[in-house]
Enzyme design. Structure first.
Site, mmCIF file in Angstrom:
data_model
loop_
_atom_site.group_PDB
_atom_site.id
_atom_site.type_symbol
_atom_site.label_atom_id
_atom_site.label_comp_id
_atom_site.label_asym_id
_atom_site.label_seq_id
_atom_site.Cartn_x
_atom_site.Cartn_y
_atom_site.Cartn_z
ATOM 1 N N ARG A 90 0.846 -1.187 0.000
ATOM 2 C CA ARG A 90 0.000 0.000 0.000
ATOM 3 C C ARG A 90 0.889 1.248 0.000
ATOM 4 O O ARG A 90 1.906 1.287 0.698
ATOM 5 C CB ARG A 90 -0.905 0.048 1.250
ATOM 6 C CG ARG A 90 -2.060 -0.941 1.236
ATOM 7 C CD ARG A 90 -3.119 -0.601 0.185
ATOM 8 N NE ARG A 90 -4.239 -1.536 0.192
ATOM 9 C CZ ARG A 90 -4.354 -2.603 -0.598
ATOM 10 N NH1 ARG A 90 -3.415 -2.889 -1.475
ATOM 11 N NH2 ARG A 90 -5.421 -3.373 -0.519
ATOM 12 N N HIS A 142 -1.449 -0.476 -9.738
ATOM 13 C CA HIS A 142 -2.060 -1.308 -8.698
ATOM 14 C C HIS A 142 -2.716 -2.566 -9.283
ATOM 15 O O HIS A 142 -3.951 -2.712 -9.260
ATOM 16 C CB HIS A 142 -3.082 -0.488 -7.886
ATOM 17 C CG HIS A 142 -3.426 -1.149 -6.584
ATOM 18 N ND1 HIS A 142 -3.767 -0.448 -5.452
ATOM 19 C CD2 HIS A 142 -3.474 -2.460 -6.206
ATOM 20 C CE1 HIS A 142 -4.015 -1.291 -4.463
ATOM 21 N NE2 HIS A 142 -3.834 -2.522 -4.905
HETATM 22 P P1 NDP Z 1 -1.550 -11.277 5.470
HETATM 23 O O1 NDP Z 1 -2.503 -10.650 6.397
HETATM 24 O O2 NDP Z 1 -1.687 -12.719 5.136
HETATM 25 O O3 NDP Z 1 -0.057 -11.084 6.035
HETATM 26 C C1 NDP Z 1 0.403 -9.891 6.553
HETATM 27 C C2 NDP Z 1 1.857 -10.055 6.986
HETATM 28 O O4 NDP Z 1 2.336 -8.802 7.458
HETATM 29 C C3 NDP Z 1 2.002 -11.055 8.136
HETATM 30 O O5 NDP Z 1 3.228 -11.749 7.999
HETATM 31 C C4 NDP Z 1 2.037 -10.144 9.359
HETATM 32 O O6 NDP Z 1 2.729 -10.648 10.470
HETATM 33 C C5 NDP Z 1 2.810 -8.966 8.795
HETATM 34 N N1 NDP Z 1 2.556 -7.758 9.594
HETATM 35 C C6 NDP Z 1 1.389 -7.130 9.806
HETATM 36 N N2 NDP Z 1 1.563 -6.081 10.640
HETATM 37 C C7 NDP Z 1 2.874 -6.056 10.937
HETATM 38 C C8 NDP Z 1 3.673 -5.225 11.763
HETATM 39 N N3 NDP Z 1 3.151 -4.201 12.427
HETATM 40 N N4 NDP Z 1 4.994 -5.507 11.861
HETATM 41 C C9 NDP Z 1 5.534 -6.573 11.212
HETATM 42 N N5 NDP Z 1 4.829 -7.400 10.407
HETATM 43 C C10 NDP Z 1 3.506 -7.151 10.279
HETATM 44 O O7 NDP Z 1 -1.546 -10.384 4.137
HETATM 45 P P2 NDP Z 1 -1.302 -10.832 2.628
HETATM 46 O O8 NDP Z 1 0.028 -11.469 2.526
HETATM 47 O O9 NDP Z 1 -2.474 -11.571 2.110
HETATM 48 O O10 NDP Z 1 -1.313 -9.400 1.898
HETATM 49 C C11 NDP Z 1 -0.413 -8.377 2.247
HETATM 50 C C12 NDP Z 1 -0.868 -7.062 1.643
HETATM 51 O O11 NDP Z 1 -0.652 -7.041 0.236
HETATM 52 C C13 NDP Z 1 -2.373 -6.785 1.761
HETATM 53 O O12 NDP Z 1 -2.705 -6.312 3.045
HETATM 54 C C14 NDP Z 1 -2.587 -5.746 0.689
HETATM 55 O O13 NDP Z 1 -2.442 -4.461 1.209
HETATM 56 C C15 NDP Z 1 -1.468 -6.016 -0.308
HETATM 57 N N6 NDP Z 1 -1.993 -6.450 -1.608
HETATM 58 C C16 NDP Z 1 -1.640 -5.758 -2.746
HETATM 59 C C17 NDP Z 1 -2.090 -6.161 -3.971
HETATM 60 C C18 NDP Z 1 -1.658 -5.474 -5.212
HETATM 61 O O14 NDP Z 1 -2.155 -5.789 -6.284
HETATM 62 N N7 NDP Z 1 -0.720 -4.535 -5.157
HETATM 63 C C19 NDP Z 1 -2.975 -7.328 -4.128
HETATM 64 C C20 NDP Z 1 -3.269 -7.997 -2.881
HETATM 65 C C21 NDP Z 1 -2.795 -7.551 -1.682
HETATM 66 P P3 NDP Z 1 2.163 -11.958 11.249
HETATM 67 O O15 NDP Z 1 2.508 -13.114 10.339
HETATM 68 O O16 NDP Z 1 2.939 -11.984 12.498
HETATM 69 O O17 NDP Z 1 0.686 -11.741 11.406
#
Ligand code: NDP
Length: 314
Positions: A229, A277
């Site tokens: 994002r 995007h």
């Molecule tokens: P998930 O919710 O499966 O994973 C999120 C990851 O980020 C987890 O490993 C989580 O840690 C980590 N995380 C969250 N908060 C923190 C923090 N404060 N500090 C450290 N690590 C953190 O998300 P996805 O993998 O499914 O997707 C990730 C993002 O990709 C989406 O939220 C979206 O914004 C973006 N996206 C973009 C797209 C595009 O076309 N550009 C398409 C689809 C998604 P933990 O494992 O410990 O929970």
């Protein structure tokens, strides 16, 4: 015969209604699927499948049982004041979507690691500009966020032979990937990386995580890839650092404001690749199965899978 499941209301300005309707009804023939512009019996709507619906969208649906976010990122839903109380929110975590994202990340990383922009430029000048390639193991890639998408991408990168580091909130284990967790580990991870890939959700904790100071902690000349994002990054600081060369190059799929405004300096920077995007999208044919399974669970009074935790923000 399966009893009628009720009605699902669809809202998205990015996804094709008929494609989704057909994919869902192939799984659940007794589900009625209506476009949000054609709702005539709001009391029958039990499920809403949405991408960035307008303010007040859910208020017209008194019997809503499930909100399905039509994508992996839920930042545009959580925190909204008009969400109905106690209605579960799910998101799409489809393996096909993870593959599509991993493909984009692999492309971006290989492009930087193999210095493709340099050769494109040389070609335009008609120059045979030999630069000896580095072995993949000499390039360190840091994947920040090891969720459904990040873990798949990290796995693919290490398969290509890159020295791959990963960072998440809670400890993770991915074969061949050096995994780190927590804020205290972040700067050590990014300061080792030749390429930093952002794959974190946007939450109050990650908003502007890459401010000027943190961007300056990246290795001089390192490349930056953001497929998560735009709001995770101070875009003005990123632009300054790309201009000065402290950040060598960037591949950006997401921006603070989308569409990226005409005339933004990023558009014309030779070391920046911009895509609008689309690094990954929800694929109806494969996602419909998990959505259908969740609808059946909710209809049977059970909790759906892939629920988000609004207090955590993802
Ligand atoms: P998930 O919710 O499966 O994973 C999120 C990851 O980020 C987890 O490993 C989580 O840690 C980590 N995380 C969250 N908060 C923190 C923090 N404060 N500090 C450290 N690590 C953190 O998300 P996805 O993998 O499914 O997707 C990730 C993002 O990709 C989406 O939220 C979206 O914004 C973006 N996206 C973009 C797209 C595009 O076309 N550009 C398409 C689809 C998604 P933990 O494992 O410990 O929970």
């Amino acid at each position: 015969m399966t009893p009628a499941l009720g009605t699902l209301a669809f809202y998205s300005n990015f996804d094709d209604f008929n494609t989704w309707k057909n994919a869902l009804q192939a799984q659940l023939p007794s589900l009625e699927v209506v476009h949000s512009s054609a709702i005539d019996r709001p009391q029958d709507i039990h499920y809403a499948m949405v991408w960035k619906p307008p303010e007040g969208f859910f208020q017209q649906m008194p019997n809503l049982r499930l909100i399905i976010n039509l994508g992996a990122g839920v930042d545009s839903l959580v925190g909204r004041r008009d969400l109905p109380q106690n209605v579960p929110i799910t998101r799409i975590t489809d393996p096909q979507m993870s593959r599509m994202m991993a493909g984009y990340v692999l492309f971006a990383v290989l492009r930087h690691a193999r210095e493709i922009p340099f050769f494109e430029q040389a070609q335009r000048l008609g120059e045979w500009a030999y630069r000896h390639p580095r072995a993949p193991g000499e390039t360190t890639v840091a994947v920040l966020g090891l969720g459904q998408l990040g873990a798949t991408a990290a796995h693919e990168l290490q398969r290509q032979g890159f020295r791959t580091l990963g960072w998440s909130r809670s400890p993770a284990h991915i074969e061949g990937v050096g995994c780190f967790a927590g804020m205290e580990a972040l700067d050590a991870v990014i300061s080792q990386a030749d390429i930093v890939v952002l794959m974190l959700p946007l939450t109050p904790q990650t908003n502007k995580l890459f401010d000027r100071e943190r961007l300056e902690r990246m290795r001089p000349g390192a490349a930056f890839v953001n497929v998560a994002r735009g709001a995770l990054v101070d875009q003005a600081a990123l632009t300054d650092l790309l201009r000065s060369g402290h950040i060598g190059a960037a591949t950006l799929d997401v921006f603070e404001r989308e569409p990226l405004v005409a005339g933004d300096p990023l558009w014309s920077m030779p070391n920046v690749l911009i895509t609008p995007h689309l690094a990954s999208v929800a694929i109806p044919s494969s996602s419909a199965r998990q959505i259908a399974a969740n609808i059946l669970r909710v209809a049977a009074g059970e909790s759906p899978d892939n629920m988000i935790d609004p207090t955590r923000g993802y």
